[in-house]
Design a protein around this motif. Structure first.
Motif, short mmCIF file in Angstrom:
data_model
loop_
_atom_site.label_atom_id
_atom_site.label_comp_id
_atom_site.label_asym_id
_atom_site.label_seq_id
_atom_site.Cartn_x
_atom_site.Cartn_y
_atom_site.Cartn_z
N UNK B 144 0.84 -1.20 0.00
CA UNK B 144 0.00 0.00 0.00
C UNK B 144 0.87 1.25 0.00
N UNK B 145 1.51 1.54 1.16
CA UNK B 145 2.27 2.79 1.26
C UNK B 145 3.56 2.72 0.44
N UNK B 146 4.16 1.51 0.34
CA UNK B 146 5.47 1.40 -0.29
C UNK B 146 5.37 0.71 -1.65
N UNK B 147 4.24 0.87 -2.35
CA UNK B 147 4.07 0.15 -3.62
C UNK B 147 5.04 0.66 -4.68
N UNK B 148 5.20 1.99 -4.78
CA UNK B 148 6.08 2.54 -5.82
C UNK B 148 7.54 2.13 -5.58
N UNK B 149 8.09 2.28 -4.35
CA UNK B 149 9.44 1.76 -4.13
C UNK B 149 9.57 0.28 -4.46
N UNK B 150 8.52 -0.50 -4.18
CA UNK B 150 8.57 -1.93 -4.48
C UNK B 150 8.72 -2.16 -5.98
N UNK B 151 7.95 -1.41 -6.78
CA UNK B 151 8.05 -1.58 -8.23
C UNK B 151 9.42 -1.11 -8.74
N UNK B 152 9.95 -0.03 -8.13
CA UNK B 152 11.27 0.45 -8.54
C UNK B 152 12.34 -0.59 -8.22
N UNK B 153 12.12 -1.36 -7.12
CA UNK B 153 13.06 -2.42 -6.78
C UNK B 153 13.16 -3.44 -7.91
N UNK B 154 12.01 -3.74 -8.55
CA UNK B 154 12.07 -4.72 -9.64
C UNK B 154 12.89 -4.16 -10.81
N UNK B 155 12.77 -2.86 -11.06
CA UNK B 155 13.60 -2.25 -12.10
C UNK B 155 15.08 -2.34 -11.74
N UNK B 156 15.38 -2.10 -10.44
CA UNK B 156 16.77 -2.16 -9.98
C UNK B 156 17.34 -3.55 -10.20
N UNK B 157 16.54 -4.58 -9.87
CA UNK B 157 17.03 -5.95 -10.02
C UNK B 157 17.23 -6.28 -11.50
N UNK B 158 16.34 -5.78 -12.35
CA UNK B 158 16.50 -6.01 -13.80
C UNK B 158 17.80 -5.37 -14.28
N UNK B 159 18.04 -4.11 -13.84
CA UNK B 159 19.27 -3.43 -14.23
C UNK B 159 20.48 -4.19 -13.72
N UNK B 160 20.41 -4.74 -12.50
CA UNK B 160 21.54 -5.48 -11.94
C UNK B 160 21.81 -6.74 -12.74
N UNK B 161 20.74 -7.44 -13.15
CA UNK B 161 20.93 -8.67 -13.93
C UNK B 161 21.60 -8.35 -15.25
N UNK B 162 21.08 -7.32 -15.95
CA UNK B 162 21.67 -6.96 -17.25
C UNK B 162 23.11 -6.50 -17.06
N UNK B 163 23.34 -5.66 -16.03
CA UNK B 163 24.69 -5.17 -15.77
C UNK B 163 25.66 -6.29 -15.48
N UNK B 164 25.24 -7.27 -14.67
CA UNK B 164 26.13 -8.38 -14.31
C UNK B 164 26.48 -9.19 -15.55
N UNK B 165 25.49 -9.45 -16.41
CA UNK B 165 25.77 -10.24 -17.61
C UNK B 165 26.73 -9.48 -18.52
N UNK B 166 26.50 -8.17 -18.71
CA UNK B 166 27.36 -7.39 -19.60
C UNK B 166 28.78 -7.33 -19.06
N UNK B 167 28.92 -7.10 -17.71
CA UNK B 167 30.25 -6.95 -17.14
C UNK B 167 31.03 -8.26 -17.17
N UNK B 168 30.33 -9.37 -16.96
CA UNK B 168 31.04 -10.64 -16.85
C UNK B 168 31.27 -11.30 -18.20
N UNK B 169 30.71 -10.73 -19.26
CA UNK B 169 30.95 -11.30 -20.58
C UNK B 169 32.42 -11.17 -20.94
N UNK B 170 32.93 -12.20 -21.58
CA UNK B 170 34.37 -12.20 -21.87
C UNK B 170 34.73 -11.11 -22.88
N UNK B 171 33.95 -11.02 -23.95
CA UNK B 171 34.25 -10.01 -24.97
C UNK B 171 33.06 -9.09 -25.11
N UNK B 172 33.31 -7.79 -25.15
CA UNK B 172 32.22 -6.85 -25.33
C UNK B 172 32.10 -6.49 -26.80
#
Lengths: 98, 172
Positions: B144-172
């Motif tokens: 209820x009160x923290x719904x928007x931060x909760x949704x932003x957390x999902x964006x943060x996790x998506x960004x972290x997943x993409x960032x981790x894959x890009x950073x750990x890739x052997x060749x860019x």
């Protein structure tokens, strides 16, 4: 009342995390010490939630999500550094020192 | 009884944290950190935060620490050779001094506590957990009160997943 003991424990754990960051050179161990500090702060939030309502536990939920994201990205950077330099000793990593 | 249990769990947590920052091998450090996280989960249960305690074991002691151990073993850092990553006596003295100073700074804060006016009556959280359940107690403010931060957390996790894959890739 467990508030005061919890705050004492949390202060000690946070200080141990800071001391670990200052004491070690290995990037992964420094990361683990940062996790220790995050956990100390979580303990403070949970202890105060007992007095101020369940919103404090919601904040702990968010801190855990941020910590998971931080660990994923940080460890990817660690792997990248190791591939580049073959070392994780922060004394030897000076790419940005010009 | 509860206070005794709390100090027992806290003692384990502090001892394991101390061992975590002083062990030479990164694997030993990681395993001692797991002990600290488990002991803290026990503390959370005593502080009426059962759901957070379960999350602590699942997310922290489970997922995050497995990630750490996985990277340590991937980079083959487990062998405790003759080289240590602990700094010399200057670094040790500095770390101990700053750690002690930090504890001495933080300890006086424990007497302040939250002001009476905004404090909820003792035991409110326990009765809330009984009526709504340990999960429902957190779910209500979260969605209820923290719904928007909760949704932003999902964006943060998506960004972290993409960032981790890009950073750990052997060749860019």
């Amino acid at each position: 009342m467990l508030l005061q003991p919890a705050l004492v424990v949390s202060a000690v754990l946070f200080a141990l995390g800071v001391a670990g960051v200052l004491l070690r050179r290995n990037a992964i161990v420094i990361f683990m010490c940062v996790e220790l500090m995050l956990n100390a702060v979580n303990l403070t939030f949970v202890a105060l939630a007992q007095q101020l309502g369940p919103e404090g536990q919601v904040v702990v939920f968010f801190v855990m999500a941020v910590a998971a994201a931080e660990a994923a990205v940080g460890l990817a950077i660690v792997i990248g550094i190791y591939r580049h330099d073959q070392t994780l000793d922060l004394g030897n990593i000076n790419l940005l020192s010009g | 009884m509860i206070t005794g249990l709390f100090w027992a769990f806290s003692g384990i947590a502090i001892l394991a944290a101390l061992l975590c920052i002083t062990r030479k091998s990164p694997v030993a450090s990681a395993l001692w950190l797991v002990v600290t996280l488990f002991a803290l989960a026990g503390d959370y249960v005593l502080l009426d935060a059962q759901f957070i305690a379960v999350l602590q074991v699942l997310v922290y002691a489970g997922a995050i620490m497995v990630l750490f151990l996985f990277v340590i073993m991937l980079l083959n850092l487990g062998r405790s050779g003759t080289r240590t990553d602990i700094k010399g006596w200057m670094g040790r003295v500095l770390a101990a001094a700053l750690g002690t100073a930090l504890v001495l700074e933080l300890l006086p804060l424990r007497d302040l506590g939250p002001p009476e006016q905004i404090r909820i009556p003792a035991g409110t959280l326990a009765t809330l957990a009984e009526t709504k359940g340990a999960v429902g107690m957190i779910a209500e403010p979260l969605f209820k009160a923290y719904l928007v931060p909760f949704e932003i957390t999902s964006l943060l996790l998506l960004a972290a997943v993409i960032g981790a894959v890009v950073l750990a890739k052997r060749k860019l």
